[in-house]
Design a protein around this motif. Structure first.
Motif, PDB file in Angstrom:
ATOM      1  N   GLN A 142      -2.695  -1.242  -1.493  1.00  0.00           N
ATOM      2  CA  GLN A 142      -2.105  -2.449  -0.921  1.00  0.00           C
ATOM      3  C   GLN A 142      -0.624  -2.567  -1.253  1.00  0.00           C
ATOM      4  O   GLN A 142       0.196  -2.896  -0.395  1.00  0.00           O
ATOM      5  CB  GLN A 142      -2.866  -3.677  -1.432  1.00  0.00           C
ATOM      6  CG  GLN A 142      -4.278  -3.795  -0.902  1.00  0.00           C
ATOM      7  CD  GLN A 142      -5.049  -4.929  -1.538  1.00  0.00           C
ATOM      8  OE1 GLN A 142      -4.518  -5.664  -2.371  1.00  0.00           O
ATOM      9  NE2 GLN A 142      -6.308  -5.075  -1.156  1.00  0.00           N
TER      10      GLN A 142
ATOM     11  N   SER B 233       1.249   0.177   0.679  1.00  0.00           N
ATOM     12  CA  SER B 233       1.238  -0.134   2.117  1.00  0.00           C
ATOM     13  C   SER B 233       2.201  -1.266   2.449  1.00  0.00           C
ATOM     14  O   SER B 233       2.936  -1.197   3.440  1.00  0.00           O
ATOM     15  CB  SER B 233      -0.188  -0.499   2.563  1.00  0.00           C
ATOM     16  OG  SER B 233      -1.072   0.581   2.393  1.00  0.00           O
ATOM     17  N   ARG B 234       2.203  -2.302   1.613  1.00  0.00           N
ATOM     18  CA  ARG B 234       3.115  -3.421   1.870  1.00  0.00           C
ATOM     19  C   ARG B 234       4.564  -2.973   1.788  1.00  0.00           C
ATOM     20  O   ARG B 234       5.412  -3.389   2.592  1.00  0.00           O
ATOM     21  CB  ARG B 234       2.856  -4.559   0.882  1.00  0.00           C
ATOM     22  CG  ARG B 234       1.630  -5.403   1.204  1.00  0.00           C
ATOM     23  CD  ARG B 234       1.706  -6.755   0.531  1.00  0.00           C
ATOM     24  NE  ARG B 234       1.737  -6.641  -0.917  1.00  0.00           N
ATOM     25  CZ  ARG B 234       0.663  -6.710  -1.700  1.00  0.00           C
ATOM     26  NH1 ARG B 234      -0.538  -6.868  -1.139  1.00  0.00           N
ATOM     27  NH2 ARG B 234       0.748  -6.605  -3.000  1.00  0.00           N
ATOM     28  N   THR B 235       4.854  -2.128   0.815  1.00  0.00           N
ATOM     29  CA  THR B 235       6.221  -1.623   0.679  1.00  0.00           C
ATOM     30  C   THR B 235       6.626  -0.818   1.907  1.00  0.00           C
ATOM     31  O   THR B 235       7.739  -0.977   2.440  1.00  0.00           O
ATOM     32  CB  THR B 235       6.340  -0.738  -0.580  1.00  0.00           C
ATOM     33  OG1 THR B 235       5.977  -1.498  -1.726  1.00  0.00           O
ATOM     34  CG2 THR B 235       7.764  -0.240  -0.747  1.00  0.00           C
TER      35      THR B 235
END
Length: 323
Positions: free
Chosen positions: A25, A28-30
């Motif tokens: 997570q 992925s967010r980065t």
């Protein structure tokens, strides 16, 4: 003390043991944030091209939008790679990231070689003199935004043990160099419109730097995929930790496997033949704890205990069979 092995261990796949789902997570967010910023910059460059007719902004803008394709594949690789171990993949899916890193690094290497070839064989184009000052201002703003983004992505990649993010950060630095070329082109448009060779020089320097980085990443990924030891230095250091344990008389076998940056350790040690099972368990627990405390990114330690003299006995028996 081996350099780099005793430094403070970062979160992710090291000291804090962040779960695979949490790591996925965060990474992925980065990456999605990086994709969003890159798209906005690309749209801005295309809008500026409409007014300035500077084809460099057209190329850069479309390049940033086209980069969504490999970024999306990279995002899927990260999410699939975070899946837990199961009957199909006993050691988890982290090597899917490594596999993508290999192909991605090779693809970027070929792309950079093509850029260098074009830069050296084609003469630089004389840019339109209009919008020179606006070119400088817009390029400077893009450089600042990309520099902050590249550092943020690099820190996140290092913190979470994601070499894909670190590679993405290096590609953002290539974008910074491209924006620097735009900046210099704007400066020369204002001050000396006929001096254009600087574009070629900068492109070659930046391209070679990225090429070296990508080739190194490809080599490291290939080593992981063929189960090569991540580092002979690390292997020797782990052996030293085991040998310094008082109850360990001999380390007969050391094996290290890497999983997208994480490390699994296998040791065979020899101890007093008369120790109890309880003592053997205590020795292996202490040794496992020491290895995880002193070596970064170790996710698994498996230790086999043999009575002292086993290695020599097996060696002699093997020699007798060969005769």
């Amino acid at each position: 003390m081996v350099s780099g092995l005793h430094r403070r261990r970062v979160p992710g796949i090291s000291a804090d043991c962040v779960k695979a789902e949490q790591r996925s997570q965060l990474v992925s967010r980065t990456l999605m944030f990086s994709m969003l910023v890159t798209v906005l910059i690309g749209v801005g460059e295309l809008i500026f091209w409409i007014f300035s007719r500077n084809n460099l902004f057209l190329i850069e803008g479309f390049g940033n939008l086209a980069w969504l394709v490999p970024d999306t594949i990279m995002l899927l690789a990260i999410r699939v790679g975070s899946k837990k171990a199961d009957l199909k993949m006993n050691f988890g899916y982290r090597r899917i990231e490594t596999l993508f890193l290999l192909f991605f690094s090779l693809a970027i290497s070929l792309f950079v070689i093509q850029i260098i070839y074009k830069a050296t064989t084609n003469p630089p184009e004389l840019l339109p003199a209009e919008y020179g000052l606006m070119t400088v201002l817009l390029s400077a703003a893009i450089i600042v935004i990309l520099a902050l983004l590249a550092q943020y992505v690099w820190d996140a990649g290092k913190k979470n043990g994601s070499r894909l993010l670190m590679l993405d950060s290096m590609i953002l630095r290539l974008d910074i160099a491209s924006a620097a070329i735009l900046l210099l082109s704007g400066i020369f448009l204002v001050m000396a419109p006929t001096v254009i060779v600087i574009q070629t020089v900068l492109m070659i320097i930046v391209g070679l730097a990225l090429l070296v980085y990508c080739v190194n990443e490809a080599v490291q990924a290939a080593k992981e995929l063929i189960d090569a030891s991540p580092s002979i230095q690390v292997m020797k250091f782990i052996g030293k930790i085991a040998e310094e344990t008082p109850e360990v008389r001999f380390v007969s076998e050391r094996r290290i496997r890497s999983y997208g940056g994480a490390i699994a350790v296998g040791l065979t040690i020899e101890t007093d033949p008369d120790i109890t099972v309880r003592d053997a368990h205590r020795i292996t627990s202490i040794l496992e704890e020491r290895i995880k405390e002193n070596v970064e990114n170790v996710i698994d330690v498996r230790i086999r205990v043999n009575p002292a003299g086993t290695y020599e006995a097996e060696k002699i028996a093997g020699g007798d069979r060969d005769r």
